[in-house]
Design a protein around this motif. Structure first.
Motif, PDB file in Angstrom:
ATOM      1  N   LEU A  66       0.822  -1.213   0.000  1.00 31.46           N
ATOM      2  CA  LEU A  66       0.000   0.000   0.000  1.00 31.46           C
ATOM      3  C   LEU A  66       0.856   1.264   0.000  1.00 31.46           C
ATOM      4  O   LEU A  66       0.488   2.279  -0.589  1.00 31.46           O
ATOM      5  N   SER A  67       2.001   1.206   0.657  1.00 35.39           N
ATOM      6  CA  SER A  67       2.885   2.373   0.704  1.00 35.39           C
ATOM      7  C   SER A  67       3.565   2.606  -0.633  1.00 35.39           C
ATOM      8  O   SER A  67       3.865   3.747  -0.992  1.00 35.39           O
ATOM      9  N   LYS A  68       3.829   1.532  -1.387  1.00 33.20           N
ATOM     10  CA  LYS A  68       4.531   1.664  -2.670  1.00 33.20           C
ATOM     11  C   LYS A  68       3.613   2.098  -3.801  1.00 33.20           C
ATOM     12  O   LYS A  68       4.051   2.782  -4.724  1.00 33.20           O
ATOM     13  N   ILE A  69       2.350   1.711  -3.774  1.00 33.99           N
ATOM     14  CA  ILE A  69       1.414   2.063  -4.834  1.00 33.99           C
ATOM     15  C   ILE A  69       1.056   3.546  -4.681  1.00 33.99           C
ATOM     16  O   ILE A  69       0.655   3.985  -3.607  1.00 33.99           O
ATOM     17  N   ALA A  70       1.196   4.315  -5.772  1.00 36.96           N
ATOM     18  CA  ALA A  70       0.933   5.749  -5.707  1.00 36.96           C
ATOM     19  C   ALA A  70      -0.059   6.154  -6.786  1.00 36.96           C
ATOM     20  O   ALA A  70      -0.050   5.623  -7.893  1.00 36.96           O
ATOM     21  N   VAL A  71      -0.923   7.079  -6.429  1.00 36.90           N
ATOM     22  CA  VAL A  71      -1.879   7.670  -7.360  1.00 36.90           C
ATOM     23  C   VAL A  71      -1.617   9.170  -7.358  1.00 36.90           C
ATOM     24  O   VAL A  71      -1.791   9.828  -6.330  1.00 36.90           O
ATOM     25  N   HIS A  72      -1.144   9.703  -8.490  1.00 39.81           N
ATOM     26  CA  HIS A  72      -0.814  11.121  -8.618  1.00 39.81           C
ATOM     27  C   HIS A  72       0.192  11.560  -7.547  1.00 39.81           C
ATOM     28  O   HIS A  72       0.067  12.638  -6.955  1.00 39.81           O
ATOM     29  N   GLY A  73       1.163  10.704  -7.251  1.00 37.61           N
ATOM     30  CA  GLY A  73       2.214  11.037  -6.304  1.00 37.61           C
ATOM     31  C   GLY A  73       1.861  10.833  -4.841  1.00 37.61           C
ATOM     32  O   GLY A  73       2.663  11.143  -3.973  1.00 37.61           O
ATOM     33  N   VAL A  74       0.695  10.319  -4.552  1.00 35.16           N
ATOM     34  CA  VAL A  74       0.281  10.086  -3.166  1.00 35.16           C
ATOM     35  C   VAL A  74       0.075   8.589  -2.993  1.00 35.16           C
ATOM     36  O   VAL A  74      -0.613   7.946  -3.785  1.00 35.16           O
ATOM     37  N   SER A  75       0.680   8.017  -1.949  1.00 37.02           N
ATOM     38  CA  SER A  75       0.577   6.572  -1.756  1.00 37.02           C
ATOM     39  C   SER A  75      -0.847   6.177  -1.377  1.00 37.02           C
ATOM     40  O   SER A  75      -1.611   6.964  -0.811  1.00 37.02           O
ATOM     41  N   LEU A  76      -1.178   4.948  -1.715  1.00 29.93           N
ATOM     42  CA  LEU A  76      -2.513   4.429  -1.412  1.00 29.93           C
ATOM     43  C   LEU A  76      -2.748   4.367   0.104  1.00 29.93           C
ATOM     44  O   LEU A  76      -3.867   4.597   0.571  1.00 29.93           O
ATOM     45  N   ALA A  77      -1.692   4.106   0.859  1.00 30.84           N
ATOM     46  CA  ALA A  77      -1.826   4.084   2.319  1.00 30.84           C
ATOM     47  C   ALA A  77      -2.213   5.464   2.848  1.00 30.84           C
ATOM     48  O   ALA A  77      -3.033   5.578   3.765  1.00 30.84           O
ATOM     49  N   GLN A  78      -1.638   6.516   2.273  1.00 27.73           N
ATOM     50  CA  GLN A  78      -1.986   7.875   2.700  1.00 27.73           C
ATOM     51  C   GLN A  78      -3.430   8.213   2.326  1.00 27.73           C
ATOM     52  O   GLN A  78      -4.133   8.877   3.091  1.00 27.73           O
ATOM     53  N   ILE A  79      -3.864   7.759   1.166  1.00 28.10           N
ATOM     54  CA  ILE A  79      -5.246   8.023   0.745  1.00 28.10           C
ATOM     55  C   ILE A  79      -6.228   7.332   1.679  1.00 28.10           C
ATOM     56  O   ILE A  79      -7.204   7.927   2.129  1.00 28.10           O
ATOM     57  N   LEU A  80      -5.935   6.065   1.999  1.00 26.13           N
ATOM     58  CA  LEU A  80      -6.837   5.329   2.898  1.00 26.13           C
ATOM     59  C   LEU A  80      -6.821   5.932   4.300  1.00 26.13           C
ATOM     60  O   LEU A  80      -7.859   5.987   4.970  1.00 26.13           O
ATOM     61  N   ALA A  81      -5.662   6.398   4.754  1.00 23.69           N
ATOM     62  CA  ALA A  81      -5.591   7.047   6.067  1.00 23.69           C
ATOM     63  C   ALA A  81      -6.370   8.354   6.060  1.00 23.69           C
ATOM     64  O   ALA A  81      -7.033   8.695   7.041  1.00 23.69           O
ATOM     65  N   LYS A  82      -6.317   9.082   4.946  1.00 25.69           N
ATOM     66  CA  LYS A  82      -7.062  10.342   4.846  1.00 25.69           C
ATOM     67  C   LYS A  82      -8.566  10.078   4.888  1.00 25.69           C
ATOM     68  O   LYS A  82      -9.316  10.817   5.519  1.00 25.69           O
ATOM     69  N   ILE A  83      -9.011   9.025   4.204  1.00 26.51           N
ATOM     70  CA  ILE A  83     -10.428   8.677   4.230  1.00 26.51           C
ATOM     71  C   ILE A  83     -10.854   8.296   5.643  1.00 26.51           C
ATOM     72  O   ILE A  83     -11.908   8.692   6.114  1.00 26.51           O
TER      73      ILE A  83
END
Length: 92
Positions: A66-83
């Motif tokens: 999850l930390s390695k996968i990025a969408v527009h420069g933001v990792s998927l882990a950060q997106i899920l944490a933001k949600i």
């Protein structure tokens, strides 16, 4: 036979003594408001919990992926944490 007789007695007791009190409590306006508010918030709580489970699944390889996968420069882990956390966490 004894079970049906005792359960019939229990049903009669509940209907005679407990149900009137429960009906009065159930018609109390503040409790109705709390019940309706919880019912409206429950889908959001469930969806947020699913994102939290996905983000913090207890497998080391999963969190690394999850930390390695990025969408527009933001990792998927950060997106899920933001949600999950809302605006409490920054994107940094």
């Amino acid at each position: 036979m004894a079970n049906s007789k005792s359960s019939g007695g229990l049903n009669a007791f509940v209907n005679k003594y407990i149900m009137p009190v429960a009906a009065k409590i159930g018609s109390f306006k503040p409790l109705i408001a709390v019940r309706d508010g919880i019912a409206m918030a429950m889908p959001l709580i469930i969806v947020g919990s699913l994102f939290m489970i996905i983000n913090s699944f207890p497998v080391a390889g999963w969190s690394d992926w999850l930390s390695k996968i990025a969408v527009h420069g933001v990792s998927l882990a950060q997106i899920l944490a933001k949600i999950t956390n809302g605006p409490l966490e920054s994107w940094d």
